[in-house]
Structure formats: C-alpha cells, structure tokens
Motif scaffolding. Structure first.
Motif, PDB file in Angstrom:
ATOM      1  N   VAL A 108       0.841  -1.194   0.000  1.00  0.00           N
ATOM      2  CA  VAL A 108       0.000   0.000   0.000  1.00  0.00           C
ATOM      3  C   VAL A 108       0.880   1.250   0.000  1.00  0.00           C
ATOM      4  CG1 VAL A 108      -1.834   1.260   1.205  1.00  0.00           C
ATOM      5  CG2 VAL A 108      -1.747  -1.255   1.335  1.00  0.00           C
ATOM      6  N   PRO A 109       0.827   2.078  -1.066  1.00  0.00           N
ATOM      7  CA  PRO A 109       1.549   3.348  -1.032  1.00  0.00           C
ATOM      8  C   PRO A 109       0.947   4.272   0.025  1.00  0.00           C
ATOM      9  CG  PRO A 109       0.656   2.901  -3.237  1.00  0.00           C
ATOM     10  CD  PRO A 109       0.109   1.872  -2.313  1.00  0.00           C
ATOM     11  N   ASN A 110       1.796   5.072   0.672  1.00  0.00           N
ATOM     12  CA  ASN A 110       1.367   6.035   1.680  1.00  0.00           C
ATOM     13  C   ASN A 110       1.733   7.441   1.207  1.00  0.00           C
ATOM     14  OD1 ASN A 110       0.559   4.010   3.604  1.00  0.00           O
ATOM     15  ND2 ASN A 110       2.719   3.694   4.041  1.00  0.00           N
ATOM     16  N   LEU A 111       0.736   8.284   1.049  1.00  0.00           N
ATOM     17  CA  LEU A 111       0.957   9.673   0.673  1.00  0.00           C
ATOM     18  C   LEU A 111       0.832  10.534   1.923  1.00  0.00           C
ATOM     19  CD1 LEU A 111      -1.322   9.787  -2.507  1.00  0.00           C
ATOM     20  CD2 LEU A 111       1.116   9.195  -2.360  1.00  0.00           C
ATOM     21  N   THR A 112       1.728  11.507   2.082  1.00  0.00           N
ATOM     22  CA  THR A 112       1.700  12.390   3.240  1.00  0.00           C
ATOM     23  C   THR A 112       1.126  13.748   2.852  1.00  0.00           C
ATOM     24  OG1 THR A 112       3.570  11.298   4.310  1.00  0.00           O
ATOM     25  CG2 THR A 112       3.123  13.557   4.974  1.00  0.00           C
ATOM     26  N   VAL A 113       0.226  14.255   3.692  1.00  0.00           N
ATOM     27  CA  VAL A 113      -0.336  15.605   3.565  1.00  0.00           C
ATOM     28  C   VAL A 113      -0.070  16.334   4.876  1.00  0.00           C
ATOM     29  CG1 VAL A 113      -2.075  14.927   1.862  1.00  0.00           C
ATOM     30  CG2 VAL A 113      -2.621  14.824   4.303  1.00  0.00           C
ATOM     31  N   HIS A 114      -0.386  17.622   4.929  1.00  0.00           N
ATOM     32  CA  HIS A 114      -0.011  18.424   6.089  1.00  0.00           C
ATOM     33  C   HIS A 114      -1.112  18.633   7.125  1.00  0.00           C
ATOM     34  CE1 HIS A 114       3.744  19.057   4.097  1.00  0.00           C
ATOM     35  NE2 HIS A 114       3.173  19.649   3.079  1.00  0.00           N
ATOM     36  N   SER A 115      -2.349  18.380   6.756  1.00  0.00           N
ATOM     37  CA  SER A 115      -3.435  18.662   7.693  1.00  0.00           C
ATOM     38  C   SER A 115      -4.597  17.710   7.462  1.00  0.00           C
ATOM     39  CB  SER A 115      -3.934  20.099   7.518  1.00  0.00           C
ATOM     40  OG  SER A 115      -4.574  20.237   6.250  1.00  0.00           O
ATOM     41  N   ARG A 116      -5.503  17.675   8.431  1.00  0.00           N
ATOM     42  CA  ARG A 116      -6.716  16.862   8.283  1.00  0.00           C
ATOM     43  C   ARG A 116      -7.543  17.355   7.096  1.00  0.00           C
ATOM     44  NH1 ARG A 116      -9.455  12.036   9.741  1.00  0.00           N
ATOM     45  NH2 ARG A 116     -11.286  12.325   8.441  1.00  0.00           N
ATOM     46  N   GLU A 117      -7.575  18.655   6.893  1.00  0.00           N
ATOM     47  CA  GLU A 117      -8.311  19.221   5.757  1.00  0.00           C
ATOM     48  C   GLU A 117      -7.738  18.708   4.436  1.00  0.00           C
ATOM     49  OE1 GLU A 117      -8.871  23.548   3.665  1.00  0.00           O
ATOM     50  OE2 GLU A 117      -8.967  23.498   5.844  1.00  0.00           O
ATOM     51  N   GLU A 118      -6.406  18.709   4.311  1.00  0.00           N
ATOM     52  CA  GLU A 118      -5.764  18.188   3.098  1.00  0.00           C
ATOM     53  C   GLU A 118      -6.013  16.690   2.949  1.00  0.00           C
ATOM     54  OE1 GLU A 118      -1.620  19.190   2.839  1.00  0.00           O
ATOM     55  OE2 GLU A 118      -2.014  21.328   3.036  1.00  0.00           O
ATOM     56  N   LEU A 119      -6.019  15.976   4.074  1.00  0.00           N
ATOM     57  CA  LEU A 119      -6.277  14.537   4.042  1.00  0.00           C
ATOM     58  C   LEU A 119      -7.679  14.274   3.480  1.00  0.00           C
ATOM     59  CD1 LEU A 119      -5.336  11.984   6.752  1.00  0.00           C
ATOM     60  CD2 LEU A 119      -7.529  11.882   5.636  1.00  0.00           C
ATOM     61  N   ASP A 120      -8.668  14.989   3.999  1.00  0.00           N
ATOM     62  CA  ASP A 120     -10.042  14.810   3.525  1.00  0.00           C
ATOM     63  C   ASP A 120     -10.179  15.175   2.056  1.00  0.00           C
ATOM     64  OD1 ASP A 120     -10.849  13.968   6.049  1.00  0.00           O
ATOM     65  OD2 ASP A 120     -11.599  15.947   6.639  1.00  0.00           O
ATOM     66  N   GLN A 121      -9.526  16.260   1.645  1.00  0.00           N
ATOM     67  CA  GLN A 121      -9.595  16.690   0.253  1.00  0.00           C
ATOM     68  C   GLN A 121      -8.942  15.657  -0.666  1.00  0.00           C
ATOM     69  OE1 GLN A 121      -7.520  20.360  -0.657  1.00  0.00           O
ATOM     70  NE2 GLN A 121      -8.795  20.724  -2.450  1.00  0.00           N
ATOM     71  N   ALA A 122      -7.763  15.162  -0.291  1.00  0.00           N
ATOM     72  CA  ALA A 122      -7.074  14.169  -1.114  1.00  0.00           C
ATOM     73  C   ALA A 122      -7.884  12.874  -1.199  1.00  0.00           C
ATOM     74  CB  ALA A 122      -5.681  13.888  -0.549  1.00  0.00           C
ATOM     75  N   ALA A 123      -8.436  12.436  -0.076  1.00  0.00           N
ATOM     76  CA  ALA A 123      -9.244  11.219  -0.084  1.00  0.00           C
ATOM     77  C   ALA A 123     -10.443  11.377  -1.006  1.00  0.00           C
ATOM     78  CB  ALA A 123      -9.697  10.876   1.337  1.00  0.00           C
TER      79      ALA A 123
ATOM     80  N   GLN B  71     -13.058  10.042  -6.064  1.00  0.00           N
ATOM     81  CA  GLN B  71     -13.786  10.475  -7.250  1.00  0.00           C
ATOM     82  C   GLN B  71     -13.083  10.041  -8.537  1.00  0.00           C
ATOM     83  OE1 GLN B  71     -14.210  14.724  -7.531  1.00  0.00           O
ATOM     84  NE2 GLN B  71     -15.662  14.609  -9.219  1.00  0.00           N
ATOM     85  N   ILE B  72     -11.785  10.233  -8.601  1.00  0.00           N
ATOM     86  CA  ILE B  72     -11.037   9.948  -9.833  1.00  0.00           C
ATOM     87  C   ILE B  72     -10.809   8.454 -10.030  1.00  0.00           C
ATOM     88  CG2 ILE B  72      -8.810  10.276 -10.986  1.00  0.00           C
ATOM     89  CD1 ILE B  72      -8.785  13.078  -9.549  1.00  0.00           C
ATOM     90  N   LEU B  73     -10.449   7.740  -8.957  1.00  0.00           N
ATOM     91  CA  LEU B  73     -10.084   6.327  -9.067  1.00  0.00           C
ATOM     92  C   LEU B  73     -11.231   5.375  -8.750  1.00  0.00           C
ATOM     93  CD1 LEU B  73      -6.580   6.580  -7.387  1.00  0.00           C
ATOM     94  CD2 LEU B  73      -7.113   6.593  -9.851  1.00  0.00           C
ATOM     95  N   GLY B  74     -12.321   5.906  -8.224  1.00  0.00           N
ATOM     96  CA  GLY B  74     -13.464   5.054  -7.911  1.00  0.00           C
ATOM     97  C   GLY B  74     -13.270   4.222  -6.658  1.00  0.00           C
ATOM     98  N   MET B  75     -12.356   4.636  -5.788  1.00  0.00           N
ATOM     99  CA  MET B  75     -12.111   3.909  -4.543  1.00  0.00           C
ATOM    100  C   MET B  75     -13.063   4.411  -3.462  1.00  0.00           C
ATOM    101  SD  MET B  75      -7.951   3.948  -4.529  1.00  0.00           S
ATOM    102  CE  MET B  75      -7.183   2.370  -4.766  1.00  0.00           C
ATOM    103  N   THR B  76     -13.241   3.597  -2.422  1.00  0.00           N
ATOM    104  CA  THR B  76     -14.050   3.993  -1.275  1.00  0.00           C
ATOM    105  C   THR B  76     -13.182   3.973  -0.024  1.00  0.00           C
ATOM    106  OG1 THR B  76     -14.764   1.718  -0.902  1.00  0.00           O
ATOM    107  CG2 THR B  76     -16.183   3.084  -2.280  1.00  0.00           C
ATOM    108  N   VAL B  77     -13.612   4.703   0.997  1.00  0.00           N
ATOM    109  CA  VAL B  77     -12.873   4.748   2.261  1.00  0.00           C
ATOM    110  C   VAL B  77     -13.061   3.418   2.976  1.00  0.00           C
ATOM    111  CG1 VAL B  77     -12.691   5.851   4.518  1.00  0.00           C
ATOM    112  CG2 VAL B  77     -13.055   7.250   2.468  1.00  0.00           C
TER     113      VAL B  77
END
Length: 117
Positions: free
Chosen positions: A7-22, A27-33
């Motif tokens: 599993v690749p791990n991407l790092t973001v700086h904040s919870r807001e960025e985490l939610d936006q990236a997820a 949306q783009i890849l069709g994945m679910t949480v």
C-alpha cells in the motif's frame, strides 16, 4: 514469509488536506474509504487495491513511504536485522490491530512492514 499486499502512503499536512485528497482519489479512481483513523485514511476498491493518505503517523517517529503487509512480520524483522538494515520504528503491537516495524532502505525510503493480528 508471504507478502499479502503493498500500500503506497501519501503524506499531507493537515486533516483538511487529508479529507480533500481522499475525496479526490475516491472520485477519480473510484475507490471507497476502508479506514479512517483521523490521521490516516485508506481507500480501496473491490479488487483489493489500496492507497493510504496520512498527516502524521500516530505512534511512529516518521511517516512510512509504503506499507507492506506480510503473513509473518517476525520473519521479516529477522531478515532486516540479519541484513543490518536500520530499524526506525521497533516491532510494536498497535492499538488498531496491526503488529509492525519500520526500516529505512538504502535509498532513504521508510518501509512499514506489518501484519494484522
């Protein structure tokens, strides 16, 4: 020892960025949480592909670049120690049901090796 998944791990700086990236990756890849611990969110599809996004690892001194889940984490740790590889997070039973350790590879990448218990 058998590898179950990587599993690749991407790092973001904040919870807001985490939610936006997820949201974007879903949306783009069709994945679910699949999992959301507040500091890490893992997305996946019905074929077992996964992607994690994290702010700051909750218990380790560094964020891993990739997570490799195996069927025998003790064997993996023994191999790393025998090879003289730097362990940057010791074998730890985490509260979310994973036994894991981190090592740093020769290129400087941090690898999280774990198994579900």
């Amino acid at each position: 020892m058998k590898i179950d998944r990587v599993v690749p791990n991407l790092t973001v700086h904040s919870r807001e960025e985490l939610d936006q990236a997820a949201s974007q990756h879903a949306q783009i890849l069709g994945m679910t949480v699949l999992m959301d611990h507040g500091w890490i969110t893992t997305l996946g599809d019905d074929q077992g592909h996964q992607l994690s996004i994290m702010t700051r690892d909750a218990t380790a001194p560094v964020n891993p670049d990739v997570s490799v889940f195996v069927d025998d984490v003790h064997a993996a740790l023994h191999r790393a120690e025998t090879a003289g590889i730097t362990i940057v997070h010791p074998l730890t039973q985490e509260g979310w049901g994973v036994l894991r350790f981190f090592y740093r590879d020769s290129g400087g990448q941090v690898i999280n090796v774990g198994m579900h218990v």
